[in-house]
Design a protein around this motif. Sequence first.
Motif, PDB file in Angstrom:
ATOM      1  N   CYS A 197      46.931 -17.218  50.948  1.00 60.29           N
ATOM      2  CA  CYS A 197      46.795 -16.007  51.754  1.00 60.29           C
ATOM      3  C   CYS A 197      47.823 -16.006  52.894  1.00 60.29           C
ATOM      4  N   PRO A 198      48.695 -14.986  52.960  1.00 62.37           N
ATOM      5  CA  PRO A 198      49.727 -14.976  53.998  1.00 62.37           C
ATOM      6  C   PRO A 198      49.197 -14.740  55.413  1.00 62.37           C
ATOM      7  N   VAL A 199      48.009 -14.156  55.554  1.00 64.19           N
ATOM      8  CA  VAL A 199      47.453 -13.898  56.881  1.00 64.19           C
ATOM      9  C   VAL A 199      46.252 -14.786  57.200  1.00 64.19           C
ATOM     10  N   GLU A 200      45.944 -15.722  56.307  1.00 69.20           N
ATOM     11  CA  GLU A 200      44.862 -16.692  56.509  1.00 69.20           C
ATOM     12  C   GLU A 200      43.528 -16.019  56.845  1.00 69.20           C
ATOM     13  N   CYS A 201      43.170 -15.003  56.062  1.00 66.15           N
ATOM     14  CA  CYS A 201      41.920 -14.284  56.318  1.00 66.15           C
ATOM     15  C   CYS A 201      40.777 -14.753  55.409  1.00 66.15           C
ATOM     16  N   ILE A 202      41.012 -15.794  54.611  1.00 68.11           N
ATOM     17  CA  ILE A 202      39.984 -16.313  53.714  1.00 68.11           C
ATOM     18  C   ILE A 202      39.471 -17.625  54.280  1.00 68.11           C
ATOM     19  N   SER A 203      38.141 -17.695  54.423  1.00 65.29           N
ATOM     20  CA  SER A 203      37.547 -18.898  54.983  1.00 65.29           C
ATOM     21  C   SER A 203      36.470 -19.445  54.059  1.00 65.29           C
ATOM     22  N   GLY A 204      36.180 -20.704  54.226  1.00 64.01           N
ATOM     23  CA  GLY A 204      35.152 -21.354  53.427  1.00 64.01           C
ATOM     24  C   GLY A 204      35.456 -22.834  53.272  1.00 64.01           C
ATOM     25  N   GLU A 205      34.429 -23.588  52.987  1.00 64.85           N
ATOM     26  CA  GLU A 205      34.580 -25.022  52.801  1.00 64.85           C
ATOM     27  C   GLU A 205      34.927 -25.322  51.350  1.00 64.85           C
ATOM     28  N   ARG A 206      35.569 -26.464  51.157  1.00 64.81           N
ATOM     29  CA  ARG A 206      35.901 -26.914  49.808  1.00 64.81           C
ATOM     30  C   ARG A 206      34.615 -27.064  48.999  1.00 64.81           C
ATOM     31  N   ARG A 207      34.660 -26.608  47.748  1.00 66.25           N
ATOM     32  CA  ARG A 207      33.537 -26.658  46.797  1.00 66.25           C
ATOM     33  C   ARG A 207      32.372 -25.746  47.166  1.00 66.25           C
ATOM     34  N   LYS A 208      32.616 -24.790  48.051  1.00 71.28           N
ATOM     35  CA  LYS A 208      31.614 -23.785  48.416  1.00 71.28           C
ATOM     36  C   LYS A 208      32.288 -22.422  48.364  1.00 71.28           C
ATOM     37  N   PRO A 209      31.519 -21.359  48.090  1.00 75.13           N
ATOM     38  CA  PRO A 209      32.123 -20.024  47.993  1.00 75.13           C
ATOM     39  C   PRO A 209      32.866 -19.605  49.271  1.00 75.13           C
ATOM     40  N   HIS A 210      33.995 -18.956  49.084  1.00 72.04           N
ATOM     41  CA  HIS A 210      34.818 -18.481  50.189  1.00 72.04           C
ATOM     42  C   HIS A 210      34.531 -17.008  50.483  1.00 72.04           C
ATOM     43  N   VAL A 211      35.010 -16.547  51.644  1.00 77.06           N
ATOM     44  CA  VAL A 211      34.786 -15.171  52.087  1.00 77.06           C
ATOM     45  C   VAL A 211      36.096 -14.612  52.627  1.00 77.06           C
TER      46      VAL A 211
END
Length: 68
Positions: free
Chosen positions: A30-44
Amino acid sequence: RCPAKKCVALIHYEIDPEKCVGCTACARNCPVECISGERRKPHVIDQARCIKCGRCFQVCRFDAVLRL
């Protein structure tokens, strides 16, 4: 609404929590780093920061990113 899903202003991307395995491929690309979440867990995806470039949709190998 854009039936062809080509009009950037009318589409958005979401991550299906049931399909997301938490591989972080979308977040890393993601070029704007708008995706968050922990490894092995669903991201948002933070819709307010998303520029709708579609990179997350392109790199997801699990079809977890939806183009709506």
